[in-house]
Scaffold this motif. Sequence first.
Motif, short mmCIF file in Angstrom:
data_model
loop_
_atom_site.label_atom_id
_atom_site.label_comp_id
_atom_site.label_asym_id
_atom_site.label_seq_id
_atom_site.Cartn_x
_atom_site.Cartn_y
_atom_site.Cartn_z
N PRO A 275 0.71 -1.33 -0.59
CA PRO A 275 0.37 -0.06 0.18
C PRO A 275 1.11 0.98 0.45
O PRO A 275 1.59 1.03 0.54
N GLY A 276 0.38 2.13 -0.49
CA GLY A 276 0.56 3.85 -0.48
C GLY A 276 0.40 4.45 -0.26
O GLY A 276 -0.54 4.57 0.51
N THR A 277 1.20 5.65 0.75
CA THR A 277 0.44 6.43 1.23
C THR A 277 1.37 7.61 1.72
O THR A 277 2.22 8.01 1.93
N THR A 278 0.90 9.20 2.03
CA THR A 278 1.09 10.17 2.01
C THR A 278 1.65 10.92 3.41
O THR A 278 1.52 11.79 3.74
N SER A 279 0.35 9.91 3.96
CA SER A 279 -0.30 10.07 5.65
C SER A 279 1.02 9.29 6.81
O SER A 279 1.06 8.12 6.19
N ILE A 280 1.64 10.03 7.11
CA ILE A 280 2.01 9.14 8.94
C ILE A 280 1.35 8.29 9.31
O ILE A 280 1.33 7.00 9.62
N ALA A 281 -0.03 8.72 9.72
CA ALA A 281 -1.17 7.87 10.45
C ALA A 281 -1.39 7.19 9.53
O ALA A 281 -1.76 5.73 9.83
N HIS A 282 -1.81 7.06 8.11
CA HIS A 282 -2.31 5.50 7.84
C HIS A 282 -1.47 5.06 7.34
O HIS A 282 -1.41 3.48 7.27
N LEU A 283 0.36 5.34 7.37
CA LEU A 283 1.28 4.30 7.57
C LEU A 283 1.25 3.20 8.46
O LEU A 283 0.97 1.67 8.18
N GLU A 284 1.00 4.44 10.00
CA GLU A 284 0.46 2.92 10.87
C GLU A 284 0.28 2.22 10.73
O GLU A 284 0.19 1.03 11.78
N GLU A 285 -1.76 2.70 10.27
CA GLU A 285 -2.39 2.44 10.21
C GLU A 285 -2.43 1.13 9.39
O GLU A 285 -2.31 -0.66 9.24
N ASN A 286 -1.71 0.98 8.34
CA ASN A 286 -1.35 0.32 7.33
C ASN A 286 0.02 -0.89 7.68
O ASN A 286 -0.97 -2.48 7.56
N ILE A 287 0.67 -0.75 7.99
CA ILE A 287 1.69 -1.89 9.07
C ILE A 287 0.72 -2.53 9.85
O ILE A 287 1.78 -3.58 9.69
N ALA A 288 0.13 -2.21 10.70
CA ALA A 288 -0.62 -3.02 11.91
C ALA A 288 -1.35 -3.87 11.66
O ALA A 288 -2.01 -5.14 12.13
N ALA A 289 -1.73 -4.04 10.17
CA ALA A 289 -2.80 -5.20 9.96
C ALA A 289 -1.94 -6.15 8.64
O ALA A 289 -2.89 -6.96 9.07
N GLY A 290 -0.59 -6.47 9.45
CA GLY A 290 0.36 -7.75 9.07
C GLY A 290 -0.33 -8.44 10.65
O GLY A 290 0.35 -9.55 10.74
N ASP A 291 -0.84 -7.42 11.60
CA ASP A 291 -1.06 -8.70 13.18
C ASP A 291 -1.90 -8.88 12.88
O ASP A 291 -2.70 -9.70 14.26
N VAL A 292 -2.68 -8.67 11.79
CA VAL A 292 -3.93 -8.68 12.31
C VAL A 292 -4.42 -10.22 11.42
O VAL A 292 -4.04 -10.87 10.03
N GLU A 293 -5.40 -11.19 11.99
CA GLU A 293 -5.56 -12.77 11.66
C GLU A 293 -7.11 -12.12 11.14
O GLU A 293 -7.89 -12.63 12.27
N LEU A 294 -7.75 -13.07 10.16
CA LEU A 294 -8.96 -12.37 10.20
C LEU A 294 -9.58 -14.10 10.03
O LEU A 294 -9.28 -15.47 9.44
N SER A 295 -10.56 -14.39 10.23
CA SER A 295 -11.11 -15.21 10.39
C SER A 295 -12.22 -16.11 9.38
O SER A 295 -11.74 -14.96 8.51
N ALA A 296 -12.46 -17.68 8.68
CA ALA A 296 -12.66 -17.75 7.39
C ALA A 296 -14.61 -17.28 7.20
O ALA A 296 -14.66 -16.51 6.55
N GLU A 297 -15.32 -16.74 8.76
CA GLU A 297 -16.57 -16.02 8.20
C GLU A 297 -16.09 -14.33 7.41
O GLU A 297 -16.42 -14.24 6.89
#
Length: 332
Positions: A275-297
């Motif tokens: 993902p690309g962004t010009t916002s540091i807040a969005h950058l932090e949000e995007n990188i944190a997605a790496g810790d997300v485990e989605l359920s099959a549902e």
Amino acid sequence: MKRRLAGHAVNPIGLGCMNLSHAYGHPPSPEDGVKLLHKAIELGVDHFDTAALYGFGRNEELVGPALKPYRDDILLASKCGMQGVDGKRVIDGRPEALRATLEDSLRRLQTDRIDLWYLHRFDKLNEVPIEDSVGEMARLVETGKVGAIGLSEVSAETLRKAHAVHPIAAVQSEYSLWSRNAEIAVIDACADLGAAFVAFSPVARGFLGGGDLDPENFAEKDIRRGMPRFQEPHFSQNAVLLPEFRRIAKEADITPAQLAIAWTLSKGQHIHAIPGTTSIAHLEENIAAGDVELSAEIVSRVETLINQNTVSGPRYPAGTQAEIDTEEFAGA
């Protein structure tokens, strides 16, 4: 958990650097661009993606010096075969053009090597065989100036032709809930050949980012102004999908952007997202997605909600569509 890319173990979420110089209207100042790049390093990003095309060289001139102190700790990717010539975007996959682009990129990036060098576009318009372009890129690997070869926006058939000339380390294409073309063949072909798949625009060019997106407010030179999905009547039809998508994200206790990125990464262990962004807040949000485990549902619900049958409009205008080599769904 890190994933393999071009012989490196990297975090599955890298940074697409295009936004810092190109494509979405008004880029940030160089000083703010450097701050964002350094913040990415601080957050553990170790895969940075640029191209000769972005800003007609300005992006490489920004990224290279900013990352130079960290050069040995990151995977640096760039692209050739599409660049700015006399103020115009030109596709040129001829061997001599690729050689010249490499030298220009190395100079702008202030480095002696590019870890992953993509052919930005298969030059089918000028009828340059993929074997000729990749053959030259392979010769440049032998010089030590290129670590590994990648392709961008290609079909599985083109990938296999190229791989027969030289191992292809990665294919980079648009991939998100609303751009599923890669599922037709390329993601599986990458897995078969031992190549990574690198997804750009995993947040659907901001559409799935959670903000109140209004195409009427796009900057004059924002490339989305020319994309059918952001034009009427398509945009209004697509916007109907967003409230439910946001509800699902809220149920999962994550942001919509994190849901979009986590979904992309869930589709295969050989998949990376930039993902690309010009916002540091969005950058932090995007990188944190790496810790997300989605359920099959959750995965099933978002796939049912947003897919090639529920999204209105092609992803590119006709002229751009003619330049790429990706498979298309019937009726698209």
